[in-house]
Design a protein around this motif. Sequence first.
Motif, PDB file in Angstrom:
ATOM      1  N   ALA A 290      36.793   0.344  33.108  1.00  0.00           N
ATOM      2  CA  ALA A 290      36.346   0.063  31.810  1.00  0.00           C
ATOM      3  C   ALA A 290      37.454  -0.506  30.853  1.00  0.00           C
ATOM      4  O   ALA A 290      37.060  -1.314  29.941  1.00  0.00           O
ATOM      5  N   PRO A 291      38.639  -0.274  30.956  1.00  0.00           N
ATOM      6  CA  PRO A 291      39.462  -1.139  30.018  1.00  0.00           C
ATOM      7  C   PRO A 291      39.403  -2.476  30.052  1.00  0.00           C
ATOM      8  O   PRO A 291      39.761  -3.170  29.215  1.00  0.00           O
ATOM      9  N   PHE A 292      39.187  -3.098  31.201  1.00  0.00           N
ATOM     10  CA  PHE A 292      38.937  -4.515  31.308  1.00  0.00           C
ATOM     11  C   PHE A 292      37.617  -5.122  31.054  1.00  0.00           C
ATOM     12  O   PHE A 292      37.464  -6.319  30.882  1.00  0.00           O
ATOM     13  N   ALA A 293      36.514  -4.335  30.817  1.00  0.00           N
ATOM     14  CA  ALA A 293      35.375  -4.765  30.690  1.00  0.00           C
ATOM     15  C   ALA A 293      34.854  -4.869  29.214  1.00  0.00           C
ATOM     16  O   ALA A 293      34.983  -3.775  28.249  1.00  0.00           O
ATOM     17  N   SER A 294      33.890  -5.639  29.037  1.00  0.00           N
ATOM     18  CA  SER A 294      33.145  -5.617  27.656  1.00  0.00           C
ATOM     19  C   SER A 294      31.812  -5.014  27.757  1.00  0.00           C
ATOM     20  O   SER A 294      30.988  -5.180  26.906  1.00  0.00           O
ATOM     21  N   ARG A 295      31.090  -5.209  29.162  1.00  0.00           N
ATOM     22  CA  ARG A 295      29.853  -4.381  29.248  1.00  0.00           C
ATOM     23  C   ARG A 295      29.816  -3.896  30.739  1.00  0.00           C
ATOM     24  O   ARG A 295      30.437  -4.220  31.641  1.00  0.00           O
ATOM     25  N   ILE A 296      28.994  -2.896  30.866  1.00  0.00           N
ATOM     26  CA  ILE A 296      28.599  -2.210  32.103  1.00  0.00           C
ATOM     27  C   ILE A 296      27.338  -2.779  32.237  1.00  0.00           C
ATOM     28  O   ILE A 296      26.240  -2.391  31.572  1.00  0.00           O
ATOM     29  N   VAL A 297      26.880  -3.216  33.352  1.00  0.00           N
ATOM     30  CA  VAL A 297      25.516  -3.502  34.070  1.00  0.00           C
ATOM     31  C   VAL A 297      25.083  -2.825  35.169  1.00  0.00           C
ATOM     32  O   VAL A 297      25.714  -2.638  36.049  1.00  0.00           O
ATOM     33  N   THR A 298      23.984  -1.892  34.747  1.00  0.00           N
ATOM     34  CA  THR A 298      23.474  -0.983  35.851  1.00  0.00           C
ATOM     35  C   THR A 298      22.929  -1.577  36.998  1.00  0.00           C
ATOM     36  O   THR A 298      21.981  -2.671  36.797  1.00  0.00           O
ATOM     37  N   GLN A 299      22.653  -1.178  37.975  1.00  0.00           N
ATOM     38  CA  GLN A 299      21.978  -1.230  39.108  1.00  0.00           C
ATOM     39  C   GLN A 299      20.384  -0.927  38.823  1.00  0.00           C
ATOM     40  O   GLN A 299      20.387  -0.043  37.850  1.00  0.00           O
ATOM     41  N   MET A 300      19.351  -1.352  39.479  1.00  0.00           N
ATOM     42  CA  MET A 300      18.142  -0.950  38.913  1.00  0.00           C
ATOM     43  C   MET A 300      17.930   0.415  39.162  1.00  0.00           C
ATOM     44  O   MET A 300      18.472   0.916  40.073  1.00  0.00           O
ATOM     45  N   CYS A 301      17.042   1.004  38.488  1.00  0.00           N
ATOM     46  CA  CYS A 301      16.752   2.502  38.296  1.00  0.00           C
ATOM     47  C   CYS A 301      15.273   2.598  37.831  1.00  0.00           C
ATOM     48  O   CYS A 301      15.076   2.167  36.827  1.00  0.00           O
ATOM     49  N   PHE A 302      14.549   3.264  38.694  1.00  0.00           N
ATOM     50  CA  PHE A 302      13.046   3.388  38.096  1.00  0.00           C
ATOM     51  C   PHE A 302      13.052   4.563  37.485  1.00  0.00           C
ATOM     52  O   PHE A 302      11.505   4.875  36.963  1.00  0.00           O
ATOM     53  N   SER A 303      13.869   5.537  37.083  1.00  0.00           N
ATOM     54  CA  SER A 303      13.809   6.668  36.579  1.00  0.00           C
ATOM     55  C   SER A 303      14.509   6.564  34.990  1.00  0.00           C
ATOM     56  O   SER A 303      15.725   6.761  35.191  1.00  0.00           O
ATOM     57  N   PRO A 304      13.608   6.463  34.131  1.00  0.00           N
ATOM     58  CA  PRO A 304      14.481   6.510  32.744  1.00  0.00           C
ATOM     59  C   PRO A 304      15.327   7.661  32.404  1.00  0.00           C
ATOM     60  O   PRO A 304      16.269   7.665  31.932  1.00  0.00           O
ATOM     61  N   GLU A 305      14.810   8.829  32.961  1.00  0.00           N
ATOM     62  CA  GLU A 305      15.640   9.961  32.660  1.00  0.00           C
ATOM     63  C   GLU A 305      16.913   9.660  33.432  1.00  0.00           C
ATOM     64  O   GLU A 305      18.192  10.394  32.986  1.00  0.00           O
ATOM     65  N   THR A 306      16.838   9.318  34.907  1.00  0.00           N
ATOM     66  CA  THR A 306      17.946   9.340  35.544  1.00  0.00           C
ATOM     67  C   THR A 306      19.073   8.479  34.741  1.00  0.00           C
ATOM     68  O   THR A 306      20.204   8.741  34.722  1.00  0.00           O
ATOM     69  N   THR A 307      18.613   7.221  34.293  1.00  0.00           N
ATOM     70  CA  THR A 307      19.271   6.404  33.589  1.00  0.00           C
ATOM     71  C   THR A 307      19.874   6.815  32.448  1.00  0.00           C
ATOM     72  O   THR A 307      21.300   6.646  32.260  1.00  0.00           O
TER      73      THR A 307
END
Length: 236
Positions: free
Chosen positions: A112-129
């Motif tokens: 995290a200290p080196f990043a300007s964004r976190i891009v997630t893997q695909m997930c088909f559950s909005p609740e899980t995301t």
Amino acid sequence: MTEAKGIGATIDLATKLSRRGYNVNPHLPARQILDGAELADIVAQLKDAGVERVFVLGGDAAEPVGIFPDAVSLLRALSEMGAPFDVGVTGYPEGHAKIPDEALWAALEAKAPFASRIVTQMCFSPETTLRWARDVAARGINVPIIVGVPGPVSRQKLIRISAGIGLGQSARFLQKQKGLLGKFFSPAGFSPNQLVGSLADSLPGSGTNIEGLRLFTFNDVAGAESWRQKTLATLH
């Protein structure tokens, strides 16, 4: 680019596209980069071509080819070079098939200290995301989150890709919950509309740092762009 093609193919394509005016975001898999000298050469090529953003990940190679065993080690090396790029890193709302959850959290906190964004893997559950994104915030990680969403694609291709990248619950959902497939699939295949709509409806007051979407095209750039344009048109 795949492991078989190597990092050179990625850098070659990224520099060519950038010089033609495209805004590129090449992936830099740590395990495919030999040492600091090769990394410095990669940085020089990308900077010379005007590339401003990269995406750093560990990569799926069974063994590293050199001194970078994971994304964190590569991020530290880039930082020592003066942080030449805007950097994205990976997030896993459903976990990883081969990495324990606590190891994933430890890695995300280190990246995290080196990043300007976190891009997630695909997930088909909005609740899980959303649950995962709230956990990110609860751990004091304040990096913006970009949610990875599949673009329009056939059901068969999407199941194959989901299984191939280790999406446990989502892959099983697509394979077994046939009665619910109409929620995501039209006769033409998968449509992101329901998934994106559910996420958008749930975001207000969610306590997350979700700031956007990343559309996975699966090499169907024209189809993904057509969907994007139609979706934007409905919002105006």
